[in-house]
Design a protein around this motif. Sequence first.
Motif, PDB file in Angstrom:
ATOM      1  N   VAL A   1       0.838  -1.201   0.000  1.00 59.84           N
ATOM      2  CA  VAL A   1       0.000   0.000   0.000  1.00 59.84           C
ATOM      3  C   VAL A   1       0.864   1.237   0.000  1.00 59.84           C
ATOM      4  O   VAL A   1       0.656   2.216  -0.712  1.00 59.84           O
ATOM      5  N   HIS A   2       1.903   1.213   0.800  1.00 60.87           N
ATOM      6  CA  HIS A   2       2.793   2.364   0.892  1.00 60.87           C
ATOM      7  C   HIS A   2       3.564   2.570  -0.404  1.00 60.87           C
ATOM      8  O   HIS A   2       3.976   3.680  -0.736  1.00 60.87           O
ATOM      9  N   ALA A   3       3.671   1.469  -1.220  1.00 60.46           N
ATOM     10  CA  ALA A   3       4.453   1.554  -2.455  1.00 60.46           C
ATOM     11  C   ALA A   3       3.728   2.255  -3.579  1.00 60.46           C
ATOM     12  O   ALA A   3       4.283   2.439  -4.638  1.00 60.46           O
ATOM     13  N   GLN A   4       2.458   2.684  -3.394  1.00 64.59           N
ATOM     14  CA  GLN A   4       1.757   3.415  -4.454  1.00 64.59           C
ATOM     15  C   GLN A   4       2.510   4.678  -4.820  1.00 64.59           C
ATOM     16  O   GLN A   4       3.033   5.398  -3.961  1.00 64.59           O
ATOM     17  N   LEU A   5       2.546   4.965  -6.159  1.00 62.48           N
ATOM     18  CA  LEU A   5       3.347   6.065  -6.688  1.00 62.48           C
ATOM     19  C   LEU A   5       2.496   7.327  -6.804  1.00 62.48           C
ATOM     20  O   LEU A   5       1.417   7.322  -7.399  1.00 62.48           O
ATOM     21  N   THR A   6       2.938   8.399  -6.255  1.00 69.91           N
ATOM     22  CA  THR A   6       2.267   9.692  -6.322  1.00 69.91           C
ATOM     23  C   THR A   6       3.225  10.707  -6.933  1.00 69.91           C
ATOM     24  O   THR A   6       4.324  10.934  -6.396  1.00 69.91           O
ATOM     25  N   LEU A   7       2.821  11.309  -8.079  1.00 69.23           N
ATOM     26  CA  LEU A   7       3.699  12.225  -8.794  1.00 69.23           C
ATOM     27  C   LEU A   7       3.036  13.593  -8.947  1.00 69.23           C
ATOM     28  O   LEU A   7       1.832  13.707  -9.212  1.00 69.23           O
ATOM     29  N   LYS A   8       3.827  14.639  -8.787  1.00 66.40           N
ATOM     30  CA  LYS A   8       3.403  16.010  -9.016  1.00 66.40           C
ATOM     31  C   LYS A   8       4.456  16.700  -9.859  1.00 66.40           C
ATOM     32  O   LYS A   8       5.633  16.312  -9.830  1.00 66.40           O
ATOM     33  N   GLY A   9       4.046  17.732 -10.596  1.00 65.20           N
ATOM     34  CA  GLY A   9       5.038  18.431 -11.375  1.00 65.20           C
ATOM     35  C   GLY A   9       4.461  19.546 -12.222  1.00 65.20           C
ATOM     36  O   GLY A   9       3.271  19.866 -12.147  1.00 65.20           O
ATOM     37  N   LYS A  10       5.321  20.125 -13.043  1.00 67.72           N
ATOM     38  CA  LYS A  10       4.939  21.230 -13.919  1.00 67.72           C
ATOM     39  C   LYS A  10       5.672  21.074 -15.243  1.00 67.72           C
ATOM     40  O   LYS A  10       6.853  20.725 -15.266  1.00 67.72           O
TER      41      LYS A  10
END
Length: 842
Positions: free
Chosen positions: A16-25
């Motif tokens: 569960v902790h391994a889920q990937l969350t990405l943010k950027g511009k």
Amino acid sequence: MMHRILYLLLLIASSVHAQLTLKGKVVDEFDNPLPYVNVSLQNTNFGTTTDDDGRFFLKTKKYRGTLEVSFVGFETQTIRVNQKTKYLNIVLKEESDQLDEVVVISKPKKRLKKKENPAYKILKEVWKRKRKLGLNKVSHYQYKKHTAIEIGLNNLDTLFLKSIFKKNYDREIKQVRYDNDGINYYIPVYLNENVTKVYGDNTRAIVREDIEAEKEEGLGAQGFVFDRMSNTFQNVDIFRNNITLLQKSFVSPISSNGFATYDYVLYDSIVENKKKLYNIYFFPRRDGDLAFQGNMWIADGNYSIKKIKMRVHPSINLNFVRALSFEKEFEVKNDSIYLPTRNAYDGDFTLVDKNESNKGLTIKKTVTFENYLLDHPKPAAFYSQKIEKIRPDQFQRDSTYWTEKGTIAPKETYNLIQTVKKKKKIKNITGFINTIANGYFNTGLGIQFGPFWTVFANNQVEGFRTKLGFRTFKTKDDRFRMNGHVAYGFKDKKFKYGLEGRYLLSYQPRIAVGLGYQNDIEQLGSTLLNTTQLLGNSFGTTALFNRGDNFFLSKVHKIAANFDYQIKLNLHVGFNLTHSRIRSASPAHFSTSYLDNQGKLQSNIVDVSSDVYLSYTPGRFVYGLGVERRFGRNIFPTFVLNYRRGYKGPFNGTHSYHKIQFKYAQPILLGELGLLDATIEGGKTFGEVPVALLNPVPANQSFSLVKNTFALLNYYDFVTDTYAATHLEHHFNGFIFNRIPLLKKLKLRSLLTFRAAYGSISDANRAINDGVVNRAGTANILYNTPSKMYYEYGVGIENIGYGNLRFLRIDAIWRSNYTPPNGSFINPTPKFAIRIGIRPGL
């Protein structure tokens, strides 16, 4: 056991902790944020797009992968990401793409508000600048324009081609091009090219166009229809809020009020020649609205239009039209001036419906612009001079010129036209098209018979009437033209005839003369004003079906001459001389007799008169260089002023009088609200004249609609020597019915009409006519006048028909309270009626 359960729980927690969350511009090389960039994880279904500020947010169950960032016009970026990746600043580099990339964009399901739509910000800048860009920014300019108009038969199969080429099929098929669908074939039958030099003086708003060269090939000589169809594509000015096309007002996709008509989608931006271009698609909000569908490329910075492709939306039903498309390209110069470089118009016309399997007619118009020279003024007098085309062969150039200049159409096209124009089947097809368009049958011997819609008629005097009309016709530019007719009535068993000849004395200045002779029956109470027409052609004697009885017909034996001088294009002055002997065609029911100065009853009317007229039609499109010219169906005003003088004494003339008449017609385009067609006319007769020389308010006892007549009046219901009338028709062009769910599918259009007349008659004219009786001993006409305004109003539905054949119109008409005097009329006057109109498409 417990440690196994604890281990399993740790694995679940870690996954569960391994889920990937990405943010950027995402930005470009100049640090400008890029909206609507595609951001996705390769080999997964997880993806998103950047917002207006170029930012994105992506969450996935994967814990590592390759992030792909793509945008048309930029190089695609791939980035390895994992759980440690927190925030990404991504810079996309521009790449050189072509504008012709094939992209399919669909109309958005949800309509965005203006401020939410990124296209709105760009279009706002276009609106601000569209009148400040282009050639308007320079004081003087000049360029060369090359135009090619090609007409051909489309959607042809191999069976049809084999029937044309026969034994030469295997050789000729190699020259034949595929149609737009890439399956069937297209054969050109007519081609015209011309080169024009254009000079503009913006300080005085003057444009001078000089034709330099012209060439023509193909089957265009049988009539004017190919010219008329070619002229369907006048200059489509996208920078106006409304574009006039086929006498209808289409909303421009860059209209300042475009968001009321269109849905816009900012698809992407691309780079061409180091300039960023925004690609915006546009769709009509409602099917059936007079609008276009397509896309345009807008230059960043100065927000000028670089290129636009658009077509008439398929939901719009235009008579005989299967498809219309337009393409315009501009060159952006010095970041402030856009210059047209190429226009391409394409029309597909069919007779019955829009079915893609039907054979049709293609019209292609291509215009290229080159050799621009800006801010190099010429002497002021130069711009006021013009070199006009006055003779058909005036600008023909030899093959050397065209070899050096080059043609828009390839040499193979000219060769193919030269081959197919000799084929009998092609001649028959083009001849049929001309016949349908103008009503005349071509014999190939320099004579045409027609028009076919006047062959049969019926009235109470002649009974069933048949009429054979004819005209000489070698080419559309004939300097001499003769036309005439022979008619026969099966009730009165008499022949009638008329013959008219016209000759173009001079090309420059344009001077035409005409001479006519007629011995026929006319409905004198069906028209008020006529200038150049020498032979009577009133609908009162050409209608096959009529309401009630009509004996108010006159026998007219006439000799007439006309002189017409063109002061400038669309401004004419003319002079007519007429000698007419007039008497009743049915003395038992209708008398044209009058009381002379001694109070004696006279039945002999000899009208010897002259007319001087002025005709002005600014903006009217005129084509044809012969004595008989044709006019395009564009929007233009008409003003006619006519003065008639009657002479008593010379050539046995029986009456001296003066008559002045005028007519002003003004079609008014009201954008998406439609077209208002307004006409005002009036006149006054000075002197004492019999009924045949007075001004009856134009009535219409046929069941068809006739322009500028009153459908609920009988002939001679109102007789005046002073009159004024107005005719108003407003065509909504689908503005109302397209907003009604059940009706919009029928593609019908609504209209409103209003007509009014006011008039009087002098006591002197009433005295010599009132009380005159016919052979039956009953009062003939009591000379009622519309001293209290008479009017008719109605509602109508047009665009009725099937497929592309939608030229029918039905009106429901009411009138004001009006009671005719007792005993003065044969027929009762209806208070309500249904009338049918027919209006061709081109």
